[in-house]
Design a protein around this motif. Sequence first.
Motif, PDB file in Angstrom:
ATOM      1  N   HIS A  43      -0.006 -38.783 -27.395  1.00  0.00           N
ATOM      2  CA  HIS A  43       0.756 -38.960 -28.266  1.00  0.00           C
ATOM      3  C   HIS A  43       1.374 -37.652 -29.152  1.00  0.00           C
ATOM      4  O   HIS A  43       2.533 -37.586 -29.195  1.00  0.00           O
ATOM      5  N   MET A  44       0.402 -36.662 -29.258  1.00  0.00           N
ATOM      6  CA  MET A  44       0.661 -35.513 -29.657  1.00  0.00           C
ATOM      7  C   MET A  44       1.538 -34.754 -28.656  1.00  0.00           C
ATOM      8  O   MET A  44       2.483 -33.873 -28.976  1.00  0.00           O
ATOM      9  N   SER A  74      -8.721 -49.530 -35.476  1.00  0.00           N
ATOM     10  CA  SER A  74      -7.958 -48.230 -34.953  1.00  0.00           C
ATOM     11  C   SER A  74      -6.845 -48.746 -33.895  1.00  0.00           C
ATOM     12  O   SER A  74      -7.388 -49.483 -33.144  1.00  0.00           O
ATOM     13  N   THR A  75      -5.631 -48.271 -34.057  1.00  0.00           N
ATOM     14  CA  THR A  75      -4.664 -48.529 -32.932  1.00  0.00           C
ATOM     15  C   THR A  75      -4.556 -47.459 -32.030  1.00  0.00           C
ATOM     16  O   THR A  75      -3.660 -47.538 -31.110  1.00  0.00           O
ATOM     17  N   LEU A  76      -5.470 -46.486 -32.164  1.00  0.00           N
ATOM     18  CA  LEU A  76      -5.318 -45.274 -31.172  1.00  0.00           C
ATOM     19  C   LEU A  76      -5.700 -45.959 -29.687  1.00  0.00           C
ATOM     20  O   LEU A  76      -6.529 -46.816 -29.491  1.00  0.00           O
ATOM     21  N   GLY A 127       5.028 -35.456 -29.347  1.00  0.00           N
ATOM     22  CA  GLY A 127       5.840 -34.860 -30.225  1.00  0.00           C
ATOM     23  C   GLY A 127       5.941 -33.354 -30.270  1.00  0.00           C
ATOM     24  O   GLY A 127       7.075 -32.868 -30.319  1.00  0.00           O
ATOM     25  N   ASP A 152      -3.561 -34.922 -35.748  1.00  0.00           N
ATOM     26  CA  ASP A 152      -4.252 -36.133 -36.163  1.00  0.00           C
ATOM     27  C   ASP A 152      -3.999 -36.898 -35.286  1.00  0.00           C
ATOM     28  O   ASP A 152      -4.194 -38.223 -35.298  1.00  0.00           O
ATOM     29  N   TRP A 153      -3.809 -36.840 -34.005  1.00  0.00           N
ATOM     30  CA  TRP A 153      -3.650 -37.728 -33.078  1.00  0.00           C
ATOM     31  C   TRP A 153      -2.441 -38.144 -32.791  1.00  0.00           C
ATOM     32  O   TRP A 153      -1.838 -38.928 -31.839  1.00  0.00           O
ATOM     33  N   SER A 154      -1.320 -38.058 -33.763  1.00  0.00           N
ATOM     34  CA  SER A 154      -0.306 -38.455 -33.995  1.00  0.00           C
ATOM     35  C   SER A 154       0.884 -37.846 -33.496  1.00  0.00           C
ATOM     36  O   SER A 154       0.788 -36.706 -33.245  1.00  0.00           O
ATOM     37  N   ALA A 155       1.989 -38.353 -32.826  1.00  0.00           N
ATOM     38  CA  ALA A 155       3.326 -37.641 -32.430  1.00  0.00           C
ATOM     39  C   ALA A 155       3.766 -36.721 -33.407  1.00  0.00           C
ATOM     40  O   ALA A 155       4.298 -35.803 -33.269  1.00  0.00           O
ATOM     41  N   ARG A 156       3.731 -37.377 -34.694  1.00  0.00           N
ATOM     42  CA  ARG A 156       4.204 -36.454 -35.845  1.00  0.00           C
ATOM     43  C   ARG A 156       3.453 -35.000 -35.943  1.00  0.00           C
ATOM     44  O   ARG A 156       4.174 -33.927 -35.840  1.00  0.00           O
ATOM     45  N   SER A 157       2.321 -35.070 -35.811  1.00  0.00           N
ATOM     46  CA  SER A 157       1.362 -34.023 -35.970  1.00  0.00           C
ATOM     47  C   SER A 157       1.717 -32.864 -34.632  1.00  0.00           C
ATOM     48  O   SER A 157       1.722 -31.853 -34.691  1.00  0.00           O
TER      49      SER A 157
END
Length: 340
Positions: A252-253, A77-79, A256, A224-229
Amino acid sequence: MADHGSSNPPIMADVAQLAGVSHQTVSRVVNDHPNVSARTRARVLAAIAELGYRPNSAARTLVTRRSRTLGVVSFESTLYGPASMLHGIEQAARNADFFVSIVSLRAITQRALLDAVGRLAEQAVEGVVVIAPHTSTNDVLAQAGRLVPLVGAGCGLTAGVPMAAIDQRAGAVAATRHLLDLGHRTVHHVAGPATWLDAVGRADGWRATLAEAGAAVPEMLTGDWSARSGYEAGRRLAEDPAVTAVFCANDHMALGVLRALHEAGRRVPEDVGLVGFDDIPEAAYFVPPLSTVRQDFGELGRRSLELLVQRLGGSPGPPGNVLIPPELVVRSSARPAPRS
């Protein structure tokens, strides 16, 4: 006198010759045996340092019945959270003079977790720390603990093994309470995946704080933890003029959400207050700098190791749990609520 110019690595006999002691005395010093005088011990250690001698770990294990090796089971994981957790545990183990053997899994499943712990047990590790932040692994941790002494890091309170974790619920309570105290009538939440224990704890803390304050509990959005989500959730939030405060389950979210609000002409913090979770290194450099919840992963590593060493020492009593309080870091992304 030993041949210091030899290309061969020094052996125990070289140390004994240089220190003027027996082979057995060097072995006692290497294995930290108490029956050696301070003066002799100092002479042997000086010879070890001069020669650059490194004890053979396999031989040392045979003598002491201890490998000084711990296993860590993690997942690829890169989280920020899981990666920082692994680093904190590894550093704590090395600082305590343990070798570390890491098994990194592509996916955390019950079968993969059992196989990983089994492989580490075959390598004669003294104990294992498992980083398993998924809800699906709780049931199998106690079973894995029968193979080798085991503790969990970031696992659930009901895992059935000793566990050290950041108090996710308390962090969410602090973030939500901070926004309510600024005068916001309620706080919207962008949660992490429901299969993650951290996401569940943060959502529980958010929901309980609103209920305690008598505030409305809005619909929870999930990313989903991503900036995109976070961006996708932020676009939905930006459409509602009643939204004045948002708590995101990670930074990160939050990034976003910040962009989505900016694109919609909703200013942070003037129109919408925003708080994240994790305090990633970049959080202080968002525009505006992000208020967030900081997790002490170094302390998590130390406490996980303490629990495991207690188990190795045969400490009596039921498995204990350690909850480490997080810290609310107030920056510039939230201010008193705009007047209606």
